[in-house]
Scaffold this motif. Structure first.
Motif, short mmCIF file in Angstrom:
data_model
loop_
_atom_site.label_atom_id
_atom_site.label_comp_id
_atom_site.label_asym_id
_atom_site.label_seq_id
_atom_site.Cartn_x
_atom_site.Cartn_y
_atom_site.Cartn_z
N ILE A 154 0.86 -1.18 0.00
CA ILE A 154 0.00 0.00 0.00
C ILE A 154 0.90 1.23 0.00
CG2 ILE A 154 -1.88 -1.12 1.28
CD1 ILE A 154 -0.41 1.33 3.35
N GLU A 155 0.30 2.32 -0.41
CA GLU A 155 1.04 3.60 -0.40
C GLU A 155 0.00 4.68 -0.11
OE1 GLU A 155 3.74 4.84 -3.88
OE2 GLU A 155 2.01 6.17 -4.00
N ALA B 91 -0.23 2.65 8.46
CA ALA B 91 0.10 1.93 7.24
C ALA B 91 0.18 0.43 7.49
CB ALA B 91 1.42 2.45 6.67
N LEU B 92 0.73 0.05 8.63
CA LEU B 92 0.81 -1.38 8.97
C LEU B 92 -0.58 -1.98 9.08
CD1 LEU B 92 3.73 -1.42 11.48
CD2 LEU B 92 3.46 -3.06 9.62
N ASP B 93 -1.49 -1.22 9.68
CA ASP B 93 -2.86 -1.69 9.82
C ASP B 93 -3.50 -1.88 8.44
OD1 ASP B 93 -4.77 -2.15 12.14
OD2 ASP B 93 -6.02 -0.92 10.81
N GLU B 94 -3.25 -0.91 7.58
CA GLU B 94 -3.81 -1.00 6.22
C GLU B 94 -3.25 -2.22 5.50
OE1 GLU B 94 -4.84 2.35 3.96
OE2 GLU B 94 -4.03 3.79 5.41
N LEU B 95 -1.95 -2.43 5.66
CA LEU B 95 -1.30 -3.57 5.01
C LEU B 95 -1.85 -4.89 5.56
CD1 LEU B 95 0.94 -4.52 3.02
CD2 LEU B 95 2.49 -4.58 5.00
N MET C 265 -4.70 -10.35 7.29
CA MET C 265 -3.90 -10.85 8.41
C MET C 265 -4.20 -10.00 9.63
SD MET C 265 0.21 -11.19 8.17
CE MET C 265 1.17 -11.93 9.45
N ASP C 266 -4.08 -10.59 10.80
CA ASP C 266 -4.28 -9.80 12.01
C ASP C 266 -3.16 -8.77 12.15
OD1 ASP C 266 -5.75 -9.92 14.87
OD2 ASP C 266 -3.62 -9.42 15.11
#
Lengths: 729, 325, 210
Positions: free
Chosen positions: A169-170, A358-362, A368-369
């Motif tokens: 994602i970006e 961003a980690l949450d979006e990824l 994945m949790d």
């Protein structure tokens, strides 16, 4: 790690609590002084241009007015060296007709009462030639440039590797201009006595302020005394000496009377720094099973045209997760605004919002949790330096926090959990900040009566420094808390660092530990020499308990031992600092934040229902005050996530919500019960207590736990803070 | 702040005499808005007439309803047993406003006369037609997130900040005012005015007039009234949008409905079209949605406040659902 | 400025009072007792002159002690307490009624002293944080604040405690949620809210000595 227990007497109450709950604690603007006069600053109404005329007659003639100072008659300030209107100490107060930001001090009015000073200030009339100003970062991004000082780019491995990842994602993330706003207004009382200066100051560092005033006013440092035993909050705003403080010291000298200057709340928005508006882009990619393969983080922040301010916005991205390819870039855009400064968490809090969002979006894109994604990319050694961690219990933070809030019991699908008309969501995020140990000096005096006085020129802007220091001293010497007194907040005391960057407890604590240990060694020596007169003679292990030293069978009070030693007191001073361990290990504190919240489906109103915040801050010295600090960080994070934004009308270059009715900080009703969990395992290398810092990690990352939870609740991703109801309609 | 004259009066007549002698004087009761405005130099009356000793604090039942003295504090009204039982909407609205400390100070009359919270009105370096006629409207094209969607003009898009007044307009209250010429009654819906070309004037009060009481007629809304306030934080904040709803429901059919909104206009905004759409209809979500859908007829956003066009109908549905349940 | 420290016999002696009467000129000082002060001054003089004389007698009780003072009408109760009476426990956090740091009790009711003109408090009984303890014995809520660590920097604390005492006395401390709402007029930037709620809940349950 020495012989250290920390369990002497259980949790300690705040040592200055009684003064604070009875109104006896004196803050900078509250010292009763003879012939006190009052200063009020007049601010520029324009954001950029020049003063063409300034009329002060009416103000000067007003009742009670002692002086009106402008750039036309300002007394010389010897420390203002070099060309231009800005120097090492920042903007030079009233040094030219040039205007660099709206609210810039253009006149200081001094009168015999506050009311008269304030009224006379309103009589100062200023004419300007206005030049077009630019205060909007979002329209000035083309002017972004690398900072003049410091490294602006970092990379390891391949640049922009995320774009080659199987899943990536970006996105852009935006933090608005946020303001510290401690409850105490910027306050100072300055008293000159010949060339001796005493300043009662709202400062996070009395020694730094002392150096600053001595340099600015051309007097020896020993002539300057800065006093700040109580500071009504800082959050970074009192890390440096601001022009309003220079104005007060200058004004006091000019009129030859003690002068008090308290900023107005609206001046607090423009004269003492803020967290700058920052626009960030994060690209992050992973393999299908969630191994990070690339992170790119680009940040552009606002700064002032007259002074550059930089902070570690992209730092966390460089070392938080195990990832071979990381590149970051940090740039600045100078605007016609006042200069920013560090605000709690500082740049790391800005960057953490982007990275942890961003980690949450990824994670969602990977199906994945979000917590599992973090665990999968856990860094076991510092990815940036390659060094082992001095200590890292982040995994325990993840697990204990998840357990407490029931993380894995939630339905991970967005918009899947409901409670009546409310949508429920869970979010998590993490934070990290360097664990420092600044050099400090402490003095300990064990008096004839067996009581202990410990001194260091530390500050306490709220975390409970004095309390923690009493705890450390009491624990080292086995003294009851009420036998220990810690003095701080006075530049005459042995030097201590400025309170910032979560270093006080570690650095000053180590000095207190060391000097108390030295006192203890003196006592042990005397015991070994048989000064106690015990029937059974010398032994290796002495028991220090309740102000007495013993061997299990017999004991002697400190007081009697001193008498037997023929000494009226033991008075020692010790310097304390870090050593080569700093080269061998990577030192960090870690936090994990979990938020459960409700979003009202119809109206977009957010209610935070539960917070679990977990810290790996090493050994906890004073649990009660530490808990307050963690709770406070989360609440600061609620403000950042849901309500705080200083708004400008760019047509005028002026802030339009510079007050507490329009710039919202959380109120009591915004805050649910907050669980704080401490891993409470000592760091073996950082300092003798094993205590790492906590002030910053309490806030860093918190805002993302809210926006991540809002996404979980609603399926709506908000990347621009704050998340006010209108953004969720 | 300039140093002004200060005069304390003990009777309504003495007060009316005093204001006649110095028409530039201002009455001060709670002071919660006036003192702030004076500190900021927004207003500088040469004289304050302190009316706190006037006997205008009583809350009394009358043959047709209730009469609330203009000097009754917001908190006194909010916790008054008669108000809570007979006019719960008013109690709720008052509790939604300001803070407990401010409600202890602020009075009913003062609440009616509070000035807008528009930032341009408060910042004396900015243009504002309400503060300085002819200087322009800063909010038009500027920061107008909090501003009006109904009844604004090209001179002013400010909103009236009161919660209490929203409830009072829904309850068909009447303002009682006195001057040397005697007493007159102003229906609450007419008390505040729209900005038009003269935004400096907030209401219909004439020079020399003093608000003495507010009267509310008896009603049958006790079971089904609700004040909903949407704001940026949970308490101690002005409304983005607020909705006062009062329903009379007989056999699950709405026999009478009152709706007013706050945070949307220069005055508390009565939504007569929505009331009409509700009356006679079953008290159901379908009815509420249909009625709310016409709430923003004639409304207009100014950019940052466009969200209110969406938020208001949603808030109305929510308030109606809560009130009817 | 001259600190107008309270004395019991200032009234009738102070220069300011004479100045007041002189300035009043044609004015009718109906009474200087709590109820009514009527002044029907004519044209206002220039502020520079007026400002010098424009002080009014004010009698009020602060923490059980009677103060007879001379004050300008524009002086707020907050500034009177802090700058003239020397009671700095009451804090200035915004001076605009937007933070609650200046909360005091007037006749037992909590108000924001920054928006109350001192002269409007003629004859009233003011209680500040300094007047809450009985000698060395702290008020139960003060004790509870220490026990629950319901503060950090301490600046909002006097306002929180004065507000909390009133919250309990008003009957608005029935539940944690009710306390949260009725304590929302007191901002705390350090974020001590949950502990403040705990302290008030416990004091309410203790039920003694408020």
């Amino acid at each position: 790690m020495g012989n250290y227990f920390f369990e002497t007497e259980g949790p300690i109450d705040r040592v200055d609590g009684k003064q604070k709950v009875t109104g006896q604690a004196l803050y900078a603007g509250e010292y009763p002084l003879e012939k006190l006069c009052y200063g009020v600053l007049v601010g520029s109404s324009i954001a950029r241009g020049n003063i063409t005329a300034i009329a002060t007659k009416e103000a000067e003639n007003a009742a009670g007015v002692l002086a009106v100072i402008t750039h036309l008659n300002r007394p010389a300030i010897p420390g203002y060296t070099g060309e231009g209107d800005s120097g090492p100490a920042g903007m030079k107060l009233m040094s030219s007709p040039a205007i660099y930001f709206a609210g810039q001090p253009v006149a200081l009015v001094i009168a015999d009462t506050f009311e008269r000073a304030q009224h006379a200030a309103s009589l100062v009339k200023v004419a300007y030639k206005t030049t077009e100003s630019s205060t909007d970062l979002s329209t000035q991004l083309s002017k972004a440039a690398a900072p003049r000082r410091g490294k602006s780019e970092y990379s390891r491995g391949e640049k922009n590797a995320y774009k080659k990842a199987a899943v990536w994602i970006e996105e852009d993330y935006v933090i608005p201009h946020e303001v510290h706003n401690p409850m105490e207004l910027g306050s100072i009382t300055a008293v000159w006595n010949g060339d001796q200066l005493t300043v009662y100051d709202k400062t996070q560092g009395v020694k730094a302020s002392q150096r600053s005033y001595a340099q600015l006013f051309g007097v020896p440092q020993d002539n300057v005394r800065v006093v700040a035993p109580f500071v009504g909050g800082g959050f970074g705003m009192a890390l440096r000496t601001w022009p309003y403080e220079v104005a007060a010291v200058m004004g006091a000298r000019k009129v030859g009377q003690p002068l008090k200057l308290m900023l107005s709340r609206s001046q607090m928005f423009t004269l003492v720094g803020y967290r700058p508006h920052t626009i960030q882009q994060v690209g992050i990619g992973a393999t299908r099973d969630g191994i990070l393969t690339g992170i790119s983080h680009d940040a552009t922040a606002a700064t002032a045209s007259y002074e550059e301010f930089t902070e570690g916005v992209v730092r966390m991205t460089q070392f938080m997760y195990s990832c071979a390819n990381v590149d970051t870039r940090y740039r600045l855009v100078p605007l016609d605004v006042s200069v920013p400064t560090w605000m709690r968490g500082p740049g790391e809090a800005t960057g953490a919002f982007a990275l942890e969002s961003a980690l949450d979006e990824l994670a969602y894109k990977l199906d994945m949790d979000a917590l599992d994604l973090r665990k999968k990319n856990y860094a076991y050694t510092d990815p940036e330096s390659g060094l082992p961690y001095s200590s890292k219990f982040l995994m325990d933070c993840y697990d204990q926090g998840a357990e407490k809030i029931g993380w894995y019991k939630r339905n991970r699908q967005p918009r899947s959990m409901k409670n009546g008309e409310w949508l429920e969501g869970y979010g998590m995020s993490s934070g990290v900040f360097g664990a420092h140990r600044p050099a400090a000096t402490a003095r300990a005096v064990l008096a004839a009566d067996g009581s202990l006085l410990v001194q260091s020129a530390a500050s306490d802007i709220g975390p409970g420094t004095g309390t923690a220091m009493v705890k450390i001293a009491a624990d080292v010497l086995g003294l009851p808390y009420d036998k220990v007194r810690f003095e701080l907040g006075d530049s005459r005391l042995p030097p201590a660092p400025t309170q910032g960057g979560s270093g006080t407890n570690s650095g000053v604590g180590a000095a207190v530990h060391d000097v108390c240990t030295a006192v203890k060694e003196k006592l042990i020596l005397a015991m070994n020499e048989g000064k106690a007169g015990f029937s059974k003679q010398p032994q290796q292990e002495w028991l220090f308990e309740k102000g007495r030293i013993g061997n299990g069978a017999e004991s002697i009070s400190f007081s009697d031992l001193l008498k037997n030693m023929g000494q009226s007191a033991i008075d020692l001073t010790r310097d304390s600092k870090s050593g080569e361990e700093r080269q061998k290990y990577a030192f960090y504190s870690f936090s994990v934040h979990f938020t459960r919240l409700w979003v009202h489906a119809r109206t977009g109103v957010v209610r935070i229902k539960q917070i679990v915040t977990v810290a790996d801050a090493g050994k906890i010295v004073s649990e009660k005050t530490a808990r307050s600090q963690m709770v406070g960080g989360a609440i600061g994070g609620i403000g950042m996530a849901l309500m705080e934004e200083a708004v400008f009308d760019h047509r005028f270059g002026r802030m339009v919500n510079n007050n507490f009715a329009d710039y919202h900080i959380p109120v009591n009703a915004d805050v649910p019960d907050i669980d704080t969990i401490f891993i409470n395992k000592p760091d073996p290398y950082i300092n003798p207590m094993g205590a790492k810092g906590m002030g910053e990690i309490a806030l860093i990352g918190y805002a993302a736990s809210v926006t991540n939870a809002i996404y979980h609740a609603t399926g709506k991703r908000i990347r621009e803070l704050p998340v006010t109801p209108d953004k969720l309609l | 702040m300039i140093n002004f004259d200060y005069l304390r009066t003990a009777s309504v007549n003495a007060t009316l005499d005093a204001i006649k002698r110095e028409p530039r004087a201002a009455f001060i009761a709670g002071g919660t808005n006036l003192v702030d405005l004076m500190k900021r130099g927004v207003t500088s009356p040469p004289r304050l007439i302190d009316i706190n000793n006037l006997p205008l604090k009583n809350i009394e039942r009358t043959s047709s309803g209730i009469s609330i003295g203009a000097l009754a504090t917001n908190s006194a009204v909010a916790i008054n047993e008669m108000i809570r039982s007979d006019f719960p909407l008013l109690s709720q609205a008052l509790h939604a406003g300001a803070s407990p400390q401010l409600r202890n100070m602020a009075t009913v009359g003062g609440n009616m006369l509070q000035r807008t919270r528009c930032t341009y009105f408060y910042d004396t370096t900015m243009p504002c037609n309400k503060r300085q006629a002819g200087s322009g409207c800063g909010a038009l094209g500027g920061y107008n997130r909090m501003h009006a969607i109904f009844g604004a003009s090209d001179k002013c898009i400010a909103v009236h900040p009161s919660d209490m007044c929203v409830a009072l307009v829904a309850l068909n209250a009447t303002a009682v005012v006195r001057s040397n010429k005697g007493e007159r009654r102003i229906p609450f819906g007419d008390f505040h005015r729209l900005p038009g070309d003269t935004p400096q004037t907030d209401n219909q009060l004439k020079a020399g007039e003093l608000i003495t009481a507010v009267e509310i007629p008896s009603n049958k809304f006790q079971q089904h009234s609700f004040y909903l306030k949407i704001r940026d934080r949970s308490s101690y904040a002005f409304a983005l949008v607020s909705v006062a709803v009062a329903l009379s429901i007989e056999n699950n059919r709405i026999s009478d409905a009152r709706i007013a909104a706050g945070g949307v206009a220069h005055k508390p905004w009565r939504l007569l079209n929505v009331e009409k759409a509700l009356t006679g209809q079953p008290a159901s979500v379908e009815t509420f949605q249909k009625a709310a859908s016409i709430a923003t007829q004639g409304a207009k956003g100014y950019g940052q406040n466009n969200f209110k066009l969406k938020l208001l109908p949603q808030a109305i549905i929510q308030a109606l659902e809560t009130a009817s349940s | 400025m001259s600190k107008t420290l309270p004395t019991s016999d200032e009234q009738g002696k102070g220069a300011s009072r004479r100045d007041f009467l002189k300035w009043s000129g044609a004015a009718v000082a109906v009474s200087l007792t709590p109820s009514v002060v009527t002044r029907a001054a004519g044209e206002r003089a220039d502020e520079t002159i007026a400002g010098f004389f424009e002080k009014m007698p004010l009698k009020l009780e602060v923490n059980g002690k009677l103060h007879q003072l001379q004050v300008e009408p524009r002086t707020t109760l907050l500034d009177l307490l802090r700058e003239q009476i020397g009671l700095t426990g009451t804090k200035k956090g915004c001076d605009q009624g937007q933070c609650g740091a200046c909360t005091v009790h007037v006749n037992g009711r909590r108000i924001n002293s920054c928006l109350s003109l001192a002269v409007m408090n003629e004859g009233q009984k003011i209680t500040t944080i300094e007047g809450l303890a009985k000698g060395d014995e702290l008020h139960p809520l003060q004790e509870a604040f220490i026990k629950h660590d319901a503060f950090q920097c301490g600046y909002c604390t006097p306002g929180q405690i004065m507000s909390g005492v009133a919250c309990i006395n008003e009957g608005h401390a029935g539940s944690a949620d009710e306390i949260r709402e009725f304590m929302s007029g007191n901002l705390c930037r350090c974020g001590a809210y949950p502990h403040i709620v705990d302290a008030i809940l416990e004091t309410k349950k203790g039920g003694n000595n408020l």
